[in-house]
Write a protein that holds these residues in place. Structure first.
Motif, PDB file in Angstrom:
ATOM      1  N   CYS A 103       0.846  -1.190   0.000  1.00 31.44           N
ATOM      2  CA  CYS A 103       0.000   0.000   0.000  1.00 31.44           C
ATOM      3  C   CYS A 103       0.887   1.247   0.000  1.00 31.44           C
ATOM      4  O   CYS A 103       1.794   1.353   0.832  1.00 31.44           O
ATOM      5  CB  CYS A 103      -0.897  -0.005   1.233  1.00 31.44           C
ATOM      6  SG  CYS A 103      -1.936   1.465   1.377  1.00 31.44           S
ATOM      7  N   PRO A 104       0.631   2.196  -0.902  1.00 35.05           N
ATOM      8  CA  PRO A 104       1.441   3.411  -0.960  1.00 35.05           C
ATOM      9  C   PRO A 104       1.313   4.324   0.264  1.00 35.05           C
ATOM     10  O   PRO A 104       2.147   5.193   0.460  1.00 35.05           O
ATOM     11  CB  PRO A 104       0.916   4.146  -2.205  1.00 35.05           C
ATOM     12  CG  PRO A 104       0.233   3.110  -3.008  1.00 35.05           C
ATOM     13  CD  PRO A 104      -0.305   2.110  -2.025  1.00 35.05           C
ATOM     14  N   HIS A 105       0.308   4.096   1.099  1.00 33.72           N
ATOM     15  CA  HIS A 105       0.097   4.976   2.248  1.00 33.72           C
ATOM     16  C   HIS A 105       1.242   4.869   3.253  1.00 33.72           C
ATOM     17  O   HIS A 105       1.922   5.847   3.506  1.00 33.72           O
ATOM     18  CB  HIS A 105      -1.246   4.676   2.919  1.00 33.72           C
ATOM     19  CG  HIS A 105      -1.495   5.488   4.137  1.00 33.72           C
ATOM     20  ND1 HIS A 105      -1.773   4.926   5.362  1.00 33.72           N
ATOM     21  CD2 HIS A 105      -1.496   6.822   4.338  1.00 33.72           C
ATOM     22  CE1 HIS A 105      -1.936   5.883   6.249  1.00 33.72           C
ATOM     23  NE2 HIS A 105      -1.777   7.047   5.660  1.00 33.72           N
ATOM     24  N   HIS A 123      -4.993   0.901   7.329  1.00 33.60           N
ATOM     25  CA  HIS A 123      -5.677   2.190   7.457  1.00 33.60           C
ATOM     26  C   HIS A 123      -6.894   2.282   6.540  1.00 33.60           C
ATOM     27  O   HIS A 123      -7.337   3.356   6.182  1.00 33.60           O
ATOM     28  CB  HIS A 123      -4.701   3.339   7.188  1.00 33.60           C
ATOM     29  CG  HIS A 123      -3.546   3.326   8.134  1.00 33.60           C
ATOM     30  ND1 HIS A 123      -2.305   2.843   7.787  1.00 33.60           N
ATOM     31  CD2 HIS A 123      -3.449   3.705   9.428  1.00 33.60           C
ATOM     32  CE1 HIS A 123      -1.491   2.933   8.830  1.00 33.60           C
ATOM     33  NE2 HIS A 123      -2.165   3.450   9.831  1.00 33.60           N
ATOM     34  N   ASN A 124      -7.387   1.127   6.102  1.00 32.17           N
ATOM     35  CA  ASN A 124      -8.610   1.012   5.301  1.00 32.17           C
ATOM     36  C   ASN A 124      -8.555   1.643   3.916  1.00 32.17           C
ATOM     37  O   ASN A 124      -9.569   2.113   3.418  1.00 32.17           O
ATOM     38  CB  ASN A 124      -9.821   1.532   6.083  1.00 32.17           C
ATOM     39  CG  ASN A 124     -10.097   0.681   7.292  1.00 32.17           C
ATOM     40  OD1 ASN A 124     -10.037  -0.545   7.212  1.00 32.17           O
ATOM     41  ND2 ASN A 124     -10.382   1.303   8.418  1.00 32.17           N
ATOM     42  N   SER A 125      -7.395   1.653   3.290  1.00 29.29           N
ATOM     43  CA  SER A 125      -7.334   2.076   1.892  1.00 29.29           C
ATOM     44  C   SER A 125      -7.907   0.955   1.035  1.00 29.29           C
ATOM     45  O   SER A 125      -7.720  -0.225   1.324  1.00 29.29           O
ATOM     46  CB  SER A 125      -5.894   2.360   1.464  1.00 29.29           C
ATOM     47  OG  SER A 125      -5.437   3.550   2.052  1.00 29.29           O
ATOM     48  N   GLN A 135      -9.884   3.876  -4.268  1.00 28.76           N
ATOM     49  CA  GLN A 135     -11.340   3.977  -4.187  1.00 28.76           C
ATOM     50  C   GLN A 135     -11.771   4.654  -2.896  1.00 28.76           C
ATOM     51  O   GLN A 135     -12.777   5.335  -2.864  1.00 28.76           O
ATOM     52  CB  GLN A 135     -11.974   2.579  -4.289  1.00 28.76           C
ATOM     53  CG  GLN A 135     -11.635   1.857  -5.587  1.00 28.76           C
ATOM     54  CD  GLN A 135     -12.144   2.602  -6.806  1.00 28.76           C
ATOM     55  OE1 GLN A 135     -13.339   2.775  -6.969  1.00 28.76           O
ATOM     56  NE2 GLN A 135     -11.227   3.068  -7.646  1.00 28.76           N
ATOM     57  N   SER A 136     -10.976   4.449  -1.827  1.00 29.58           N
ATOM     58  CA  SER A 136     -11.227   5.125  -0.556  1.00 29.58           C
ATOM     59  C   SER A 136     -10.010   4.952   0.338  1.00 29.58           C
ATOM     60  O   SER A 136      -9.155   4.104   0.088  1.00 29.58           O
ATOM     61  CB  SER A 136     -12.479   4.563   0.132  1.00 29.58           C
ATOM     62  OG  SER A 136     -12.270   3.234   0.543  1.00 29.58           O
ATOM     63  N   GLY A 137      -9.968   5.777   1.379  1.00 26.48           N
ATOM     64  CA  GLY A 137      -8.894   5.670   2.356  1.00 26.48           C
ATOM     65  C   GLY A 137      -7.823   6.723   2.197  1.00 26.48           C
ATOM     66  O   GLY A 137      -7.897   7.570   1.309  1.00 26.48           O
ATOM     67  N   PRO A 138      -6.836   6.642   3.037  1.00 28.61           N
ATOM     68  CA  PRO A 138      -5.809   7.687   3.065  1.00 28.61           C
ATOM     69  C   PRO A 138      -4.692   7.535   2.027  1.00 28.61           C
ATOM     70  O   PRO A 138      -3.839   8.411   1.937  1.00 28.61           O
ATOM     71  CB  PRO A 138      -5.226   7.561   4.477  1.00 28.61           C
ATOM     72  CG  PRO A 138      -5.366   6.110   4.792  1.00 28.61           C
ATOM     73  CD  PRO A 138      -6.683   5.710   4.160  1.00 28.61           C
ATOM     74  N   SER A 139      -4.671   6.463   1.264  1.00 23.96           N
ATOM     75  CA  SER A 139      -3.561   6.278   0.324  1.00 23.96           C
ATOM     76  C   SER A 139      -3.478   7.454  -0.655  1.00 23.96           C
ATOM     77  O   SER A 139      -4.475   7.827  -1.274  1.00 23.96           O
ATOM     78  CB  SER A 139      -3.709   4.983  -0.461  1.00 23.96           C
ATOM     79  OG  SER A 139      -2.595   4.842  -1.339  1.00 23.96           O
TER      80      SER A 139
END
Length: 158
Positions: A103-105, A123-125, A135-139
């Protein structure tokens, strides 16, 4: 004869010697903690369940670079091949896509694929199975693409 060699005199200890001794003792304690018990039982920490399909054992693969069989990747879903460092999806019949599982986050690995998204539980990305877009999340960015090719029923890196 020097003062250090006088009979009955205590040896002079330097700070360097004391710190070195403390470092050795600390290292020994760490190794002992990592060594485990004699019962032979391995302990693991529980974590998110990762789908690990594919042909890791090589049984019947035509190509040594094969990651998975086409039948391993469900239409509208995908598989996280953690050992191979790739996520393979099949957004529509016969169309396969590859993505980096990181994940890029904050660098957590994605853990599930559900409802048309690749999901990072840290973090729910959520990322699209079609193009890896957020589509959603902090990423702040999509999943990095990895080119895959299909040869017969085998999926490999392109």
């Amino acid at each position: 004869m020097t003062d250090d060699q006088v009979a009955g005199a205590r040896p002079v200890r330097t700070r360097r010697a004391l710190l070195a001794g403390a470092g050795v003792a600390g290292a020994a304690a760490m190794l002992a903690a990592c060594g485990g018990g004699d019962d032979g039982a391995a302990t693991t920490s529980p974590g998110p369940q990762v789908t690990n399909t594919g042909d890791a054992g090589g049984g019947g693969r035509q190509d040594s670079q094969s990651l998975a069989r086409t039948s391993d990747i469900p239409v509208g879903g995908g598989a996280i091949l953690s050992a191979q460092g790739i996520v393979i999806t099949q957004p529509s019949p016969g169309e396969f896509r590859g993505f980096d599982p990181k994940c890029p986050h904050q660098g957590c690995n994605v853990t599930t694929i559900e409802g048309g998204t690749i999901n990072c539980v840290c973090h729910n990305s959520r990322f699209s199975i079609e193009d890896g877009s957020v589509q959603s999340g902090p990423s702040p960015a999509p999943l990095e693409r990895k080119d895959v090719k299909v040869s017969g029923d085998q999926i490999a890196l392109a």
